[in-house]
Scaffold this motif. Structure first.
Motif, mmCIF file in Angstrom:
data_model
loop_
_atom_site.group_PDB
_atom_site.id
_atom_site.type_symbol
_atom_site.label_atom_id
_atom_site.label_comp_id
_atom_site.label_asym_id
_atom_site.label_seq_id
_atom_site.Cartn_x
_atom_site.Cartn_y
_atom_site.Cartn_z
ATOM 1 N N GLY A 193 7.313 69.900 -49.556
ATOM 2 C CA GLY A 193 8.567 68.851 -49.321
ATOM 3 C C GLY A 193 9.617 68.703 -49.964
ATOM 4 N N ARG A 194 10.674 68.087 -49.653
ATOM 5 C CA ARG A 194 11.806 67.805 -50.417
ATOM 6 C C ARG A 194 11.594 67.093 -51.511
ATOM 7 N NH1 ARG A 194 13.266 66.199 -45.215
ATOM 8 N NH2 ARG A 194 13.436 63.955 -45.587
ATOM 9 N N HIS A 195 10.595 66.083 -51.774
ATOM 10 C CA HIS A 195 10.292 65.326 -52.811
ATOM 11 C C HIS A 195 8.810 65.588 -53.035
ATOM 12 C CE1 HIS A 195 14.063 63.312 -52.128
ATOM 13 N NE2 HIS A 195 13.455 63.289 -50.852
ATOM 14 N N LEU A 196 8.753 65.578 -54.310
ATOM 15 C CA LEU A 196 7.036 66.041 -54.787
ATOM 16 C C LEU A 196 6.588 64.716 -55.535
ATOM 17 C CD1 LEU A 196 4.680 67.800 -55.834
ATOM 18 C CD2 LEU A 196 5.969 68.422 -57.733
ATOM 19 N N VAL A 197 5.581 64.233 -54.937
ATOM 20 C CA VAL A 197 5.018 62.988 -55.519
ATOM 21 C C VAL A 197 3.686 63.081 -56.317
ATOM 22 C CG1 VAL A 197 3.953 60.820 -54.922
ATOM 23 C CG2 VAL A 197 5.636 61.571 -53.329
ATOM 24 N N GLU A 198 3.660 62.913 -57.704
ATOM 25 C CA GLU A 198 2.463 63.328 -58.583
ATOM 26 C C GLU A 198 1.916 61.970 -58.979
ATOM 27 O OE1 GLU A 198 3.934 67.251 -60.816
ATOM 28 O OE2 GLU A 198 5.013 65.776 -61.081
ATOM 29 N N ILE A 199 0.579 61.767 -58.846
ATOM 30 C CA ILE A 199 -0.063 60.804 -59.179
ATOM 31 C C ILE A 199 -1.122 61.324 -60.524
ATOM 32 C CG2 ILE A 199 -1.909 59.097 -58.602
ATOM 33 C CD1 ILE A 199 0.089 60.821 -55.739
ATOM 34 N N CYS A 200 -1.104 60.381 -61.185
ATOM 35 C CA CYS A 200 -1.811 60.620 -62.576
ATOM 36 C C CYS A 200 -3.135 60.425 -62.137
ATOM 37 C CB CYS A 200 -1.230 59.994 -64.000
ATOM 38 S SG CYS A 200 -2.298 60.330 -65.263
ATOM 39 N N ALA A 201 -4.101 61.566 -62.633
ATOM 40 C CA ALA A 201 -5.722 61.248 -62.501
ATOM 41 C C ALA A 201 -6.186 61.265 -63.699
ATOM 42 C CB ALA A 201 -6.140 62.540 -61.521
ATOM 43 N N GLY A 202 -5.563 61.121 -64.870
ATOM 44 C CA GLY A 202 -6.207 61.063 -66.327
ATOM 45 C C GLY A 202 -7.030 59.873 -66.474
ATOM 46 N N THR A 203 -7.778 59.833 -67.797
ATOM 47 C CA THR A 203 -8.533 58.698 -68.004
ATOM 48 C C THR A 203 -8.020 57.370 -67.959
ATOM 49 O OG1 THR A 203 -9.796 60.429 -69.299
ATOM 50 C CG2 THR A 203 -10.258 58.058 -69.560
ATOM 51 N N SER A 204 -6.944 57.078 -68.699
ATOM 52 C CA SER A 204 -6.397 55.814 -68.603
ATOM 53 C C SER A 204 -5.924 55.374 -67.208
ATOM 54 C CB SER A 204 -5.217 55.786 -69.633
ATOM 55 O OG SER A 204 -4.735 54.767 -69.569
ATOM 56 N N CYS A 205 -5.398 56.122 -66.383
ATOM 57 C CA CYS A 205 -4.876 55.892 -65.030
ATOM 58 C C CYS A 205 -6.007 55.540 -64.268
ATOM 59 C CB CYS A 205 -3.749 56.701 -64.645
ATOM 60 S SG CYS A 205 -2.503 56.884 -65.178
ATOM 61 N N HIS A 206 -7.091 56.395 -64.344
ATOM 62 C CA HIS A 206 -8.342 56.307 -63.700
ATOM 63 C C HIS A 206 -9.001 54.860 -63.793
ATOM 64 C CE1 HIS A 206 -11.781 57.362 -61.476
ATOM 65 N NE2 HIS A 206 -12.445 57.140 -62.272
ATOM 66 N N ALA A 207 -8.897 54.785 -64.965
ATOM 67 C CA ALA A 207 -9.663 53.149 -65.376
ATOM 68 C C ALA A 207 -8.899 52.199 -64.857
ATOM 69 C CB ALA A 207 -9.709 53.091 -67.002
ATOM 70 N N ARG A 208 -7.493 52.433 -64.596
ATOM 71 C CA ARG A 208 -6.780 51.152 -64.306
ATOM 72 C C ARG A 208 -6.523 51.504 -62.530
ATOM 73 N NH1 ARG A 208 -2.429 49.298 -68.620
ATOM 74 N NH2 ARG A 208 -3.846 49.228 -70.395
ATOM 75 N N ARG A 209 -7.369 52.043 -61.744
ATOM 76 C CA ARG A 209 -7.539 52.165 -60.348
ATOM 77 C C ARG A 209 -6.201 52.936 -59.832
ATOM 78 N NH1 ARG A 209 -8.432 46.280 -58.096
ATOM 79 N NH2 ARG A 209 -8.696 47.753 -56.229
ATOM 80 N N SER A 210 -5.999 54.147 -60.540
ATOM 81 C CA SER A 210 -5.044 54.955 -59.853
ATOM 82 C C SER A 210 -5.874 55.623 -58.513
ATOM 83 C CB SER A 210 -4.948 56.276 -60.677
ATOM 84 O OG SER A 210 -6.060 56.995 -60.864
#
Length: 306
Positions: free
Chosen positions: A225-242
């Protein structure tokens, strides 16, 4: 050949890396990654190991893999050091093209009879050069596969664009990756038909291009798409409910991970780490970072990229 009993004394020529003789013998069935690791561990514990494999080589299914789940690590990079270590270990006797014909005795004192099949070559002298093919008396000789041909022709504009990209990098060493990067910048992804024609012009197999392109997360095989949305799936973000943040984005955009919405506005993807651990949960849109993202802010953030 008949293998010695498990508690029989070792032969004088069998020594471990520290120079001490092993005090028993063990039979390992199967030369896959599990059998190789078991043989190395047993050898390190002081046993003489007989590794029996029915195929011509050890490595098993892992040696035929490209990447491993779930980390995506290179399978060859993982298994190659173990293959070398196993073949160089003086306490490990590798018996390929071999079958166990009989097994007798009791726990702790087994006697195994192993039958090896003929090879037609001397393994210790084989270098893999392939010269034996030319003088092999077997009538059924190996034939190279026919050259690859794409199923569909390229559009005139695409053919001209591909020709210009290939001409720029023609004859340069290591030109495969730069060509893929330029195609990705030009189209926003790697069209399959374009890769097929590229492989045909350079005399490659499509699998060779796909193996390189699929290794890097930077390359994609579907239009973005025109805009790329990237969500972090790392340990820290996963622990904070990513994961909750990802579900909210899926609901707002109407697409799942790796998909693009129908208007072609957003493409949703997850990445291993964005380097924003102190601001988790975090995400990026077109490279712009957003940290400590609250679920209520998601619609407002997406509206900025309308």
């Amino acid at each position: 050949m008949t293998l010695p009993e498990c508690n029989s004394p070792p032969t004088p020529t069998s020594i471990d890396g520290n120079g001490s003789a092993p005090w028993g013998s063990v039979l390992v069935c199967g030369g896959g990654i599990a059998g190789i690791q078991a043989s190395l561990d047993l050898s390190a514990a002081g046993f003489r190991v007989f590794l029996v494999e029915e195929s011509p080589t050890i490595g098993g299914g892992m040696a035929r893999l490209d990447k491993t789940f779930p980390t995506g690590d290179c399978a060859t990079c993982i298994i190659s050091p173990k293959l070398v270590e196993c073949m160089r270990d003086y306490n490990i006797d590798v018996l390929t093209m071999a079958d166990i014909s009989s097994l007798s005795g009791e726990a702790g004192r087994f006697v195994a009879e192993v039958r090896t099949r003929p090879r037609g070559v001397i393994p210790s002298r084989c270098t893999g050069c392939g010269d034996c093919w030319t003088i092999c008396p077997v009538r059924n000789t190996a034939e190279p596969p026919p050259p690859f041909q794409p199923d569909k022709p390229l559009a005139e504009a695409d053919a001209a664009r591909l020709g210009g990209i290939l001409a720029t990098h023609e004859g340069r060493p290591g030109n495969l990756l730069p060509v893929l990067q330029e195609i990705d910048r030009s189209y926003g992804y790697l069209p399959r038909l374009l890769l097929e024609h590229m492989a045909c012009r350079w005399g490659l197999r499509p699998a060779e291009l796909l193996r390189v392109a699929s290794f890097y997360d930077r390359f994609h095989f579907e239009p973005a798409g025109r805009h790329l949305v990237e969500i972090c799936a790392g340990t820290s973000c996963h622990a904070r409910r990513s994961r909750t943040l990802l579900e909210k984005l899926e609901k707002e955009t109407g697409v799942g991970v790796g998909e693009t919405d129908k208007p072609g506005r957003f493409t949703l993807r997850t990445v291993r780490c964005l380097g924003l651990c102190a601001l988790s949960p975090a995400m990026k849109i077109d490279g712009q970072p957003f940290g400590r993202v609250d679920l209520d802010r998601v619609p407002e953030i997406l509206e900025q990229f309308a």
